[in-house]
Design an enzyme around this catalytic site. Structure first.
Site, short mmCIF file in Angstrom:
data_model
loop_
_atom_site.label_atom_id
_atom_site.label_comp_id
_atom_site.label_asym_id
_atom_site.label_seq_id
_atom_site.Cartn_x
_atom_site.Cartn_y
_atom_site.Cartn_z
CB SER A 138 7.81 14.87 31.36
OG SER A 138 6.63 13.28 30.39
CE1 TYR A 151 3.07 17.43 32.63
CE2 TYR A 151 3.60 16.29 30.87
CZ TYR A 151 3.53 15.50 31.92
OH TYR A 151 3.92 15.27 32.71
#
Length: 256
Positions: A138, A151
Protein backbone atom coordinates in the site's frame (compact mmCIF):
# COMPACT_ATOMS: atom_id res chain seq x y z
CA UNK A 1 2.19 -14.97 -22.14
CA UNK A 2 1.38 -16.97 -19.00
CA UNK A 3 -0.20 -20.06 -20.56
CA UNK A 4 0.74 -23.12 -18.51
CA UNK A 5 1.51 -21.06 -15.40
CA UNK A 6 -0.57 -21.09 -12.21
CA UNK A 7 -1.24 -18.00 -10.12
CA UNK A 8 -2.51 -18.09 -6.56
CA UNK A 9 -4.04 -14.80 -5.44
CA UNK A 10 -5.02 -14.39 -1.78
CA UNK A 11 -8.03 -12.26 -0.90
CA UNK A 12 -9.28 -12.52 -4.47
CA UNK A 13 -13.05 -12.93 -4.29
CA UNK A 14 -13.48 -9.16 -4.80
CA UNK A 15 -11.66 -5.87 -5.26
CA UNK A 16 -7.95 -5.66 -5.99
CA UNK A 17 -7.34 -9.40 -5.72
CA UNK A 18 -10.05 -10.29 -8.23
CA UNK A 19 -8.82 -7.57 -10.59
CA UNK A 20 -5.29 -9.00 -10.49
CA UNK A 21 -6.55 -12.58 -10.88
CA UNK A 22 -8.54 -11.63 -13.99
CA UNK A 23 -5.59 -9.74 -15.52
CA UNK A 24 -3.34 -12.80 -15.06
CA UNK A 25 -6.07 -15.07 -16.43
CA UNK A 26 -6.30 -12.94 -19.57
CA UNK A 27 -2.64 -13.82 -20.14
CA UNK A 28 -3.47 -17.52 -19.87
CA UNK A 29 -2.58 -18.30 -16.26
CA UNK A 30 -4.68 -20.83 -14.35
CA UNK A 31 -5.96 -19.23 -11.14
CA UNK A 32 -6.42 -20.30 -7.54
CA UNK A 33 -8.77 -17.89 -5.78
CA UNK A 34 -8.99 -17.37 -2.03
CA UNK A 35 -11.24 -15.29 0.17
CA UNK A 36 -14.42 -15.03 2.20
CA UNK A 37 -17.99 -14.65 0.99
CA UNK A 38 -19.37 -15.85 -2.32
CA UNK A 39 -16.77 -17.67 -4.39
CA UNK A 40 -18.95 -19.02 -7.21
CA UNK A 41 -19.41 -15.61 -8.85
CA UNK A 42 -15.68 -14.75 -8.94
CA UNK A 43 -14.84 -18.29 -10.09
CA UNK A 44 -17.28 -17.93 -12.99
CA UNK A 45 -15.83 -14.52 -13.94
CA UNK A 46 -12.32 -15.96 -14.13
CA UNK A 47 -13.38 -19.20 -15.85
CA UNK A 48 -15.09 -17.11 -18.55
CA UNK A 49 -11.59 -15.97 -19.57
CA UNK A 50 -10.82 -19.52 -20.70
CA UNK A 51 -8.54 -20.77 -17.92
CA UNK A 52 -8.82 -23.37 -15.18
CA UNK A 53 -9.93 -22.02 -11.81
CA UNK A 54 -9.62 -23.40 -8.29
CA UNK A 55 -10.72 -21.99 -4.96
CA UNK A 56 -9.61 -22.49 -1.37
CA UNK A 57 -11.23 -20.69 1.55
CA UNK A 58 -8.20 -20.63 3.86
CA UNK A 59 -8.38 -18.16 6.72
CA UNK A 60 -5.19 -16.20 6.11
CA UNK A 61 -4.66 -15.62 9.83
CA UNK A 62 -4.12 -19.37 10.37
CA UNK A 63 -0.82 -20.95 9.25
CA UNK A 64 -2.27 -24.46 9.13
CA UNK A 65 -5.03 -23.35 6.75
CA UNK A 66 -2.46 -21.53 4.60
CA UNK A 67 -0.45 -24.75 4.39
CA UNK A 68 -3.60 -26.62 3.32
CA UNK A 69 -4.28 -24.02 0.63
CA UNK A 70 -0.75 -24.23 -0.77
CA UNK A 71 -0.97 -28.04 -0.78
CA UNK A 72 -4.32 -27.84 -2.60
CA UNK A 73 -2.83 -25.54 -5.26
CA UNK A 74 0.14 -27.86 -5.81
CA UNK A 75 -2.04 -30.96 -5.98
CA UNK A 76 -4.55 -29.35 -8.35
CA UNK A 77 -2.24 -27.49 -10.72
CA UNK A 78 1.25 -28.90 -10.15
CA UNK A 79 2.79 -25.88 -8.47
CA UNK A 80 2.32 -22.19 -7.79
CA UNK A 81 4.33 -20.21 -10.35
CA UNK A 82 2.92 -16.78 -9.47
CA UNK A 83 2.04 -15.89 -5.89
CA UNK A 84 0.08 -12.69 -5.25
CA UNK A 85 -0.18 -11.84 -1.55
CA UNK A 86 -3.17 -9.53 -1.45
CA UNK A 87 -5.32 -10.54 1.55
CA UNK A 88 -5.81 -7.67 3.96
CA UNK A 89 -8.06 -6.16 6.63
CA UNK A 90 -8.18 -2.75 8.27
CA UNK A 91 -8.97 -1.31 11.70
CA UNK A 92 -8.81 2.36 12.61
CA UNK A 93 -8.05 3.62 16.13
CA UNK A 94 -5.43 5.59 18.05
CA UNK A 95 -2.52 3.53 19.38
CA UNK A 96 -3.65 3.81 22.99
CA UNK A 97 -7.19 2.72 22.03
CA UNK A 98 -6.25 0.01 19.53
CA UNK A 99 -7.79 -3.34 20.55
CA UNK A 100 -5.00 -5.90 20.99
CA UNK A 101 -6.96 -8.61 19.18
CA UNK A 102 -7.45 -6.30 16.16
CA UNK A 103 -3.70 -5.54 16.08
CA UNK A 104 -2.94 -9.26 16.11
CA UNK A 105 -5.47 -9.94 13.34
CA UNK A 106 -4.18 -7.16 11.06
CA UNK A 107 -0.56 -8.27 11.47
CA UNK A 108 -1.48 -11.93 10.92
CA UNK A 109 -3.52 -11.39 7.76
CA UNK A 110 -1.70 -8.42 6.22
CA UNK A 111 1.89 -9.48 6.97
CA UNK A 112 2.44 -12.94 8.45
CA UNK A 113 0.30 -14.64 5.79
CA UNK A 114 2.66 -13.38 3.07
CA UNK A 115 5.60 -14.95 4.89
CA UNK A 116 3.80 -18.29 5.15
CA UNK A 117 2.73 -18.41 1.50
CA UNK A 118 6.17 -17.29 0.31
CA UNK A 119 8.09 -19.85 2.36
CA UNK A 120 5.86 -22.59 0.97
CA UNK A 121 5.95 -21.41 -2.67
CA UNK A 122 9.68 -20.66 -2.97
CA UNK A 123 11.13 -24.22 -3.05
CA UNK A 124 9.21 -25.18 -6.22
CA UNK A 125 9.87 -21.78 -7.83
CA UNK A 126 13.60 -22.05 -7.18
CA UNK A 127 13.68 -25.61 -8.45
CA UNK A 128 11.97 -24.50 -11.68
CA UNK A 129 14.19 -21.39 -11.82
CA UNK A 130 11.11 -19.26 -12.54
CA UNK A 131 8.61 -17.64 -10.25
CA UNK A 132 6.96 -14.36 -9.39
CA UNK A 133 6.00 -13.20 -5.91
CA UNK A 134 3.94 -10.03 -5.96
CA UNK A 135 3.10 -8.52 -2.59
CA UNK A 136 0.23 -6.06 -2.54
CA UNK A 137 1.44 -3.52 0.00
CA UNK A 138 0.00 0.00 0.00
CA UNK A 139 1.16 3.59 -0.15
CA UNK A 140 1.01 3.00 3.62
CA UNK A 141 4.05 0.78 3.13
CA UNK A 142 5.89 4.01 2.25
CA UNK A 143 4.21 6.68 4.40
CA UNK A 144 2.07 6.77 7.53
CA UNK A 145 -1.42 7.97 8.41
CA UNK A 146 -2.86 8.61 11.85
CA UNK A 147 -5.02 5.93 13.49
CA UNK A 148 -3.77 3.15 11.19
CA UNK A 149 -0.89 1.83 13.29
CA UNK A 150 -1.38 -1.89 12.62
CA UNK A 151 -2.07 -1.44 8.90
CA UNK A 152 0.91 0.88 8.38
CA UNK A 153 3.19 -1.38 10.41
CA UNK A 154 2.06 -4.44 8.42
CA UNK A 155 2.44 -2.72 5.05
CA UNK A 156 5.90 -1.37 5.93
CA UNK A 157 6.70 -4.94 6.94
CA UNK A 158 5.49 -6.24 3.58
CA UNK A 159 7.84 -3.84 1.79
CA UNK A 160 10.72 -5.10 3.96
CA UNK A 161 9.79 -8.74 3.35
CA UNK A 162 9.69 -7.99 -0.38
CA UNK A 163 13.23 -6.59 -0.34
CA UNK A 164 14.66 -9.52 1.61
CA UNK A 165 12.92 -12.10 -0.59
CA UNK A 166 14.22 -10.30 -3.68
CA UNK A 167 17.78 -10.32 -2.35
CA UNK A 168 17.65 -13.99 -1.44
CA UNK A 169 16.44 -14.91 -4.95
CA UNK A 170 18.52 -12.34 -6.84
CA UNK A 171 20.65 -14.82 -8.79
CA UNK A 172 17.67 -16.98 -9.77
CA UNK A 173 14.75 -16.70 -12.17
CA UNK A 174 12.48 -15.87 -9.24
CA UNK A 175 11.58 -12.22 -8.57
CA UNK A 176 9.72 -10.52 -5.73
CA UNK A 177 8.20 -7.07 -5.92
CA UNK A 178 5.52 -5.02 -4.16
CA UNK A 179 2.66 -2.95 -5.48
CA UNK A 180 1.71 0.08 -3.35
CA UNK A 181 -1.74 1.42 -4.29
CA UNK A 182 -3.24 4.62 -2.99
CA UNK A 183 -7.01 4.83 -2.76
CA UNK A 184 -8.71 2.02 -4.69
CA UNK A 185 -12.51 1.89 -4.64
CA UNK A 186 -12.85 -1.51 -3.00
CA UNK A 187 -15.52 -2.52 -0.45
CA UNK A 188 -12.97 -1.69 2.29
CA UNK A 189 -12.55 1.90 1.03
CA UNK A 190 -16.27 2.33 0.31
CA UNK A 191 -16.89 1.70 4.02
CA UNK A 192 -14.56 4.62 4.83
CA UNK A 193 -16.40 6.84 2.33
CA UNK A 194 -19.76 5.84 3.83
CA UNK A 195 -18.52 6.51 7.37
CA UNK A 196 -17.21 9.94 6.39
CA UNK A 197 -20.49 10.80 4.65
CA UNK A 198 -22.53 9.75 7.70
CA UNK A 199 -20.29 11.48 10.24
CA UNK A 200 -20.14 14.77 8.32
CA UNK A 201 -23.66 14.64 6.83
CA UNK A 202 -22.31 14.72 3.28
CA UNK A 203 -23.40 13.11 0.04
CA UNK A 204 -21.43 10.09 -1.13
CA UNK A 205 -19.90 12.20 -3.92
CA UNK A 206 -18.85 14.97 -1.50
CA UNK A 207 -17.35 12.42 0.91
CA UNK A 208 -15.43 10.78 -1.95
CA UNK A 209 -13.95 14.14 -3.02
CA UNK A 210 -12.99 14.87 0.58
CA UNK A 211 -11.33 11.48 1.00
CA UNK A 212 -9.31 11.83 -2.22
CA UNK A 213 -8.48 15.48 -1.58
CA UNK A 214 -6.84 14.66 1.76
CA UNK A 215 -4.18 12.43 0.22
CA UNK A 216 -4.34 11.81 -3.54
CA UNK A 217 -3.38 14.75 -5.81
CA UNK A 218 -4.84 13.11 -8.93
CA UNK A 219 -8.30 13.20 -7.31
CA UNK A 220 -9.09 9.81 -8.82
CA UNK A 221 -9.10 6.24 -7.60
CA UNK A 222 -6.60 3.71 -8.88
CA UNK A 223 -8.54 0.80 -10.38
CA UNK A 224 -8.13 -2.95 -9.80
CA UNK A 225 -7.66 -3.26 -13.57
CA UNK A 226 -4.66 -0.89 -13.49
CA UNK A 227 -3.13 -2.84 -10.61
CA UNK A 228 -3.74 -6.06 -12.53
CA UNK A 229 -1.82 -4.76 -15.53
CA UNK A 230 1.13 -3.85 -13.28
CA UNK A 231 1.09 -7.41 -11.94
CA UNK A 232 1.14 -8.69 -15.54
CA UNK A 233 4.18 -6.50 -16.22
CA UNK A 234 5.99 -7.98 -13.20
CA UNK A 235 5.35 -11.43 -14.71
CA UNK A 236 6.65 -10.43 -18.16
CA UNK A 237 10.15 -10.98 -19.59
CA UNK A 238 10.61 -7.19 -19.49
CA UNK A 239 10.52 -7.33 -15.68
CA UNK A 240 13.01 -10.18 -15.34
CA UNK A 241 15.48 -7.94 -13.53
CA UNK A 242 12.98 -5.84 -11.60
CA UNK A 243 13.68 -7.01 -8.06
CA UNK A 244 12.66 -5.72 -4.66
CA UNK A 245 10.80 -2.61 -5.78
CA UNK A 246 7.86 -1.02 -3.98
CA UNK A 247 6.00 0.40 -6.96
CA UNK A 248 3.45 3.01 -5.91
CA UNK A 249 0.30 3.56 -7.96
CA UNK A 250 -1.10 6.32 -5.83
CA UNK A 251 -1.99 9.38 -7.91
CA UNK A 252 0.99 11.29 -6.49
CA UNK A 253 0.25 10.57 -2.79
CA UNK A 254 3.83 9.65 -1.86
CA UNK A 255 5.33 12.38 -4.06
CA UNK A 256 4.10 15.12 -1.70
Amino acid sequence: MLTGKTALVTGSTSGIGLGIAKALARQGANIVLNGFGDSSGPQAEVAALGVKVGYHGADMSKPDEIEAMMAYAAETFGQVDILVNNAGIQHVAKVQDFPVERWDAVIAINLSSAFHTSRLALPAMLKANWGRIINVASVHGLVGSAEKSAYVAAKHGIVGLTKVTALETATSGVTCNAICPGWVLTPLVQKQVDAKAAAMKLSNEEATKLLLGEKEPSMQFTTPEELGELAVFFCSPAAGNVRGVAWNMDGGWAAQ
